[in-house]
Motif scaffolding. Structure first.
Motif, PDB file in Angstrom:
ATOM      1  N   UNK A 110       0.753  -1.219   0.163  1.00  0.00           N
ATOM      2  CA  UNK A 110      -0.055  -0.092  -0.080  1.00  0.00           C
ATOM      3  C   UNK A 110       0.858   1.264  -0.020  1.00  0.00           C
ATOM      4  N   UNK A 111       0.687   2.385  -0.716  1.00  0.00           N
ATOM      5  CA  UNK A 111       1.002   3.450  -0.474  1.00  0.00           C
ATOM      6  C   UNK A 111       0.875   4.218   0.645  1.00  0.00           C
ATOM      7  N   UNK A 112       1.795   4.573   1.380  1.00  0.00           N
ATOM      8  CA  UNK A 112       1.484   5.054   2.597  1.00  0.00           C
ATOM      9  C   UNK A 112       1.797   6.619   2.864  1.00  0.00           C
ATOM     10  N   UNK A 113       2.741   7.051   1.631  1.00  0.00           N
ATOM     11  CA  UNK A 113       3.159   8.483   1.705  1.00  0.00           C
ATOM     12  C   UNK A 113       3.398   8.872   0.247  1.00  0.00           C
ATOM     13  N   UNK A 114       3.172   9.962   0.012  1.00  0.00           N
ATOM     14  CA  UNK A 114       3.555  10.790  -1.424  1.00  0.00           C
ATOM     15  C   UNK A 114       4.508  11.688  -1.053  1.00  0.00           C
ATOM     16  N   UNK A 115       5.841  11.703  -1.462  1.00  0.00           N
ATOM     17  CA  UNK A 115       6.735  12.308  -1.094  1.00  0.00           C
ATOM     18  C   UNK A 115       6.545  13.795  -2.289  1.00  0.00           C
ATOM     19  N   UNK A 116       7.087  15.023  -1.854  1.00  0.00           N
ATOM     20  CA  UNK A 116       6.839  16.192  -2.919  1.00  0.00           C
ATOM     21  C   UNK A 116       7.508  15.947  -4.161  1.00  0.00           C
ATOM     22  N   UNK A 117       8.492  15.004  -4.465  1.00  0.00           N
ATOM     23  CA  UNK A 117       9.063  14.897  -6.012  1.00  0.00           C
ATOM     24  C   UNK A 117       7.947  13.766  -6.812  1.00  0.00           C
ATOM     25  N   UNK A 118       6.935  13.336  -5.788  1.00  0.00           N
ATOM     26  CA  UNK A 118       6.117  12.266  -6.647  1.00  0.00           C
ATOM     27  C   UNK A 118       6.439  11.028  -6.186  1.00  0.00           C
ATOM     28  N   UNK A 119       7.531  10.646  -5.791  1.00  0.00           N
ATOM     29  CA  UNK A 119       7.676   9.268  -5.287  1.00  0.00           C
ATOM     30  C   UNK A 119       6.793   8.688  -4.106  1.00  0.00           C
ATOM     31  N   UNK A 120       6.699   7.398  -4.210  1.00  0.00           N
ATOM     32  CA  UNK A 120       5.780   6.724  -3.023  1.00  0.00           C
ATOM     33  C   UNK A 120       6.521   5.817  -2.355  1.00  0.00           C
ATOM     34  N   UNK A 121       6.185   6.279  -0.976  1.00  0.00           N
ATOM     35  CA  UNK A 121       6.803   5.361   0.105  1.00  0.00           C
ATOM     36  C   UNK A 121       5.534   4.351   0.137  1.00  0.00           C
ATOM     37  N   UNK A 122       6.132   2.905   0.075  1.00  0.00           N
ATOM     38  CA  UNK A 122       5.117   1.983   0.167  1.00  0.00           C
ATOM     39  C   UNK A 122       5.489   0.974   1.227  1.00  0.00           C
ATOM     40  N   UNK A 123       4.567   0.137   1.609  1.00  0.00           N
ATOM     41  CA  UNK A 123       4.859  -0.791   3.074  1.00  0.00           C
ATOM     42  C   UNK A 123       3.652  -1.857   2.794  1.00  0.00           C
ATOM     43  N   UNK A 124       4.022  -2.928   3.216  1.00  0.00           N
ATOM     44  CA  UNK A 124       3.167  -3.895   3.338  1.00  0.00           C
ATOM     45  C   UNK A 124       3.573  -5.158   3.934  1.00  0.00           C
ATOM     46  N   UNK A 125       2.532  -6.085   4.556  1.00  0.00           N
ATOM     47  CA  UNK A 125       3.025  -7.122   5.177  1.00  0.00           C
ATOM     48  C   UNK A 125       1.858  -8.354   4.877  1.00  0.00           C
ATOM     49  N   UNK A 126       2.425  -9.474   4.776  1.00  0.00           N
ATOM     50  CA  UNK A 126       1.865 -10.706   4.584  1.00  0.00           C
ATOM     51  C   UNK A 126       2.078 -11.771   5.676  1.00  0.00           C
ATOM     52  N   UNK A 127       0.927 -12.277   6.208  1.00  0.00           N
ATOM     53  CA  UNK A 127       1.308 -13.350   7.235  1.00  0.00           C
ATOM     54  C   UNK A 127       0.379 -14.741   6.955  1.00  0.00           C
ATOM     55  N   UNK A 128       1.257 -15.739   6.951  1.00  0.00           N
ATOM     56  CA  UNK A 128       0.641 -16.908   6.305  1.00  0.00           C
ATOM     57  C   UNK A 128       0.730 -17.883   7.569  1.00  0.00           C
ATOM     58  N   UNK A 129      -0.002 -18.680   7.946  1.00  0.00           N
ATOM     59  CA  UNK A 129      -0.118 -19.524   9.005  1.00  0.00           C
ATOM     60  C   UNK A 129      -0.562 -20.849   8.666  1.00  0.00           C
ATOM     61  N   UNK A 130       0.345 -21.989   8.537  1.00  0.00           N
ATOM     62  CA  UNK A 130      -0.062 -23.295   8.375  1.00  0.00           C
ATOM     63  C   UNK A 130       0.280 -24.278   9.497  1.00  0.00           C
ATOM     64  N   UNK A 131      -0.693 -24.714  10.004  1.00  0.00           N
ATOM     65  CA  UNK A 131      -0.658 -25.589  11.203  1.00  0.00           C
ATOM     66  C   UNK A 131       0.006 -24.675  12.561  1.00  0.00           C
ATOM     67  N   UNK A 132       1.076 -25.155  12.973  1.00  0.00           N
ATOM     68  CA  UNK A 132       1.700 -24.368  13.892  1.00  0.00           C
ATOM     69  C   UNK A 132       3.030 -23.463  13.575  1.00  0.00           C
ATOM     70  N   UNK A 133       2.829 -23.436  12.237  1.00  0.00           N
ATOM     71  CA  UNK A 133       3.824 -22.407  11.724  1.00  0.00           C
ATOM     72  C   UNK A 133       3.541 -21.187  11.269  1.00  0.00           C
ATOM     73  N   UNK A 134       4.105 -19.979  11.355  1.00  0.00           N
ATOM     74  CA  UNK A 134       3.765 -18.787  10.814  1.00  0.00           C
ATOM     75  C   UNK A 134       4.768 -18.229  10.131  1.00  0.00           C
ATOM     76  N   UNK A 135       4.505 -17.590   9.016  1.00  0.00           N
ATOM     77  CA  UNK A 135       5.475 -16.824   8.232  1.00  0.00           C
ATOM     78  C   UNK A 135       5.103 -15.393   7.966  1.00  0.00           C
ATOM     79  N   UNK A 136       5.921 -14.638   7.874  1.00  0.00           N
ATOM     80  CA  UNK A 136       5.751 -13.160   7.837  1.00  0.00           C
ATOM     81  C   UNK A 136       6.622 -12.587   6.496  1.00  0.00           C
TER      82      UNK A 136
END
Length: 187
Positions: A106-132
């Protein structure tokens, strides 16, 4: 918890803050827009060292004659020393990593020069294991394709993290007592 407020209406149908031209692609350019990141990271590193040190010293002295002096008992005294030091060491390390996949950020900020600050996270849980998987960085909008995707190699100041937790990942970690002895033991 973030507080969201509705934008104030200025009394017209057209809202300049949220307008998009009718005949334009849907590339991300505003806060809240999403971009799909194609993760194609491959790293390879190796190092090799070979050290060798040889050192030897020899010294000798002898007393052959002391005429007219007291202490003639030192006549015939020989002194010899020999010392030798040797050191040899070898080391080798190699590391290869390949990380591929797709993730939407997701774009979380737009800088004055037009560049985009992006950030995202995905979590996946299978059984007793979790991946980030976490991705953040700065995106130049001209690198975003018409399909609204970007390669991870085109993200500036990229932070790409992949971590897992659970029984399997805990089994790969050295125990605290073994780590203690590894740090304390001189050999």
């Amino acid at each position: 918890m973030p507080r969201y407020e509705a934008a104030l209406a200025n009394g017209s149908i057209y809202q300049a803050a949220s307008s998009r031209p009718l005949f334009e692609d849907r590339r991300a350019r505003y806060v809240g827009d999403t971009i799909t990141v194609t993760i194609t990271e491959s790293t390879s590193a190796s190092t090799k060292s070979n050290d060798k040190l040889d050192k030897s010293n020899t010294s000798s002295a002898s007393i052959t004659g002391l005429n007219g002096l007291l202490g003639k008992s030192l006549v015939g005294l020989n002194y010899e020393t020999n010392s030798a030091n040797a050191f040899s060491g070898k080391g080798e390390a190699a590391n290869n990593n390949i990380f591929t996949g797709n993730m939407t950020v997701t774009v979380i900020d737009v800088y004055a020069n037009g560049n985009l600050l992006v950030s995202g996270e995905k979590q996946l849980a299978i059984g007793h294991e979790q991946e980030y998987v976490r991705i953040s960085g700065v995106v130049n909008p001209s690198f975003v394709s018409a399909a609204n995707t970007i390669a991870s190699s085109n993200i500036a100041d990229a932070r790409i993290e992949y971590k897992s937790s659970g029984q399997i990942s805990d089994g790969l970690v050295m125990g605290w007592l073994a780590r203690f002895f590894l740090n304390v033991m001189p050999f």
